[in-house]
Design a protein around this motif. Structure first.
Motif, mmCIF file in Angstrom:
data_model
loop_
_atom_site.group_PDB
_atom_site.id
_atom_site.type_symbol
_atom_site.label_atom_id
_atom_site.label_comp_id
_atom_site.label_asym_id
_atom_site.label_seq_id
_atom_site.Cartn_x
_atom_site.Cartn_y
_atom_site.Cartn_z
ATOM 1 N N ASP A 146 0.805 -1.224 0.000
ATOM 2 C CA ASP A 146 0.000 0.000 0.000
ATOM 3 C C ASP A 146 0.836 1.270 0.000
ATOM 4 O OD1 ASP A 146 -2.482 -1.320 0.038
ATOM 5 O OD2 ASP A 146 -2.318 -1.635 2.199
ATOM 6 N N GLN A 198 -3.717 -3.693 6.803
ATOM 7 C CA GLN A 198 -3.529 -2.316 6.367
ATOM 8 C C GLN A 198 -3.273 -1.390 7.551
ATOM 9 O OE1 GLN A 198 -6.273 -0.648 3.380
ATOM 10 N NE2 GLN A 198 -7.275 -2.646 3.332
ATOM 11 N N THR A 256 -4.605 3.771 4.923
ATOM 12 C CA THR A 256 -5.069 3.187 3.668
ATOM 13 C C THR A 256 -6.435 2.523 3.847
ATOM 14 O OG1 THR A 256 -3.768 1.190 4.162
ATOM 15 C CG2 THR A 256 -2.754 2.843 2.736
ATOM 16 N N TYR A 257 -6.754 2.103 5.056
ATOM 17 C CA TYR A 257 -8.046 1.451 5.347
ATOM 18 C C TYR A 257 -9.179 2.471 5.338
ATOM 19 C CZ TYR A 257 -11.573 -1.123 8.038
ATOM 20 O OH TYR A 257 -12.728 -1.728 8.471
#
Length: 271
Positions: free
Chosen positions: A91, A240, A244-245
């Motif tokens: 990510d 994550q 990013t979540y």
């Protein structure tokens, strides 16, 4: 770097942090992961070294940590260089991670009989490519040889402190041990950064703890505080960071604020 993401300045020199607190459940690994991702998404090159046998930082970054994977254990015992064990976070392409596998659980016993047992991580970090602006070491919640290796490898300690009952429990012992490392192994070691975590603005207790910590540690305490957040807790289960979540959540924005403060300090201090 993501669209709309503010680019943070590079530090005057590479900064290496041991993220430590012998008390469990204070947000130590969560802080390592989210500060690391926040810095990386803001244009900086970051390396996270997972030195906790539980391997939660590796999991939260989406890094493979199955048995036999090149890991921090292999680096500590000298079988691999740090560069050979680095994986890239899916990510955050600017973030590398040296994962922890189950093998690390026995490393403290193996290290006891090795030469230069307290400085093996420092030697490994010294050989890491110069491209990394920040190295964050996620320490185990104990004060054994793994944590001593982390503190010998860095000039800076970042201590997350939760805004709850018994927040300062065990902190005195941690500071005593940091003092012993300063005295015997690393005279430049310094508690440079304190981050208040699990802050609940609805409670008077959170304010009391925050006031007590700020009174004791002064400007070492970041202005940003990390709120108690379901999103922050959920993110690792999906491999994550909270950034990013759920990038728009209060937890994500708070970690971005904390990373910005850390980066700004790096431009004006030789640490």
């Amino acid at each position: 770097m993501r669209s709309g993401q503010v680019e943070l300045p590079r530090p005057r020199q590479r900064r290496v942090f041991a993220v430590a607190n012998q008390k469990g459940g204070v947000g130590k690994t969560t802080t390592t992961v989210n500060i690391g991702v926040a810095l990386a998404l803001s244009g900086l090159n970051v390396l996270v070294i997972d030195l906790d046998p539980q391997g939660n930082a590796s999991t939260a970054l989406g890094i493979d940590r199955t048995s036999g994977t090149p890991s921090s254990y292999d680096v500590l015992i000298g079988e691999l260089s740090a560069a050979e064990a680095i994986q890239t976070c899916p990510d955050a392409p600017r973030l590398g991670c040296i994962p922890a596998t189950i093998d690390l659980a026995g490393a403290e016993i193996e290290l006891v009989g090795m030469e230069e047992r307290e400085t093996r991580l420092r030697q490994a970090i010294d050989a890491i490519p110069a491209e990394y602006d920040y190295v964050l070491i996620d320490c185990p919640p104990s004060l054994g040889l793994l944590t001593v290796n982390a503190m010998t490898a860095t000039d800076e300690v970042l201590i997350p402190i939760q805004c709850e009952y018994y927040a300062l429990e065990g902190l005195g012992q941690l500071l005593t041990n940091i003092g012993l490392v300063q005295q015997h192994l690393n005279p430049t070691l310094n508690v440079s950064t304190i981050l208040l975590t699990m802050y609940d603005a609805r409670t008077k207790l959170a304010d009391q703890v925050a006031h007590e910590v700020r009174s004791h540690f002064g400007d070492k305490v970041l202005r940003a505080t990390i709120p108690r957040s379901v999103k922050v807790s959920e993110a690792p289960g999906f491999g994550q960071s909270v950034l990013t979540y759920d990038p728009g959540s209060r937890g994500a924005m708070s970690y971005l604020d904390a990373a910005k403060e850390i980066a700004e300090r790096g431009t004006r201090e030789i640490v």
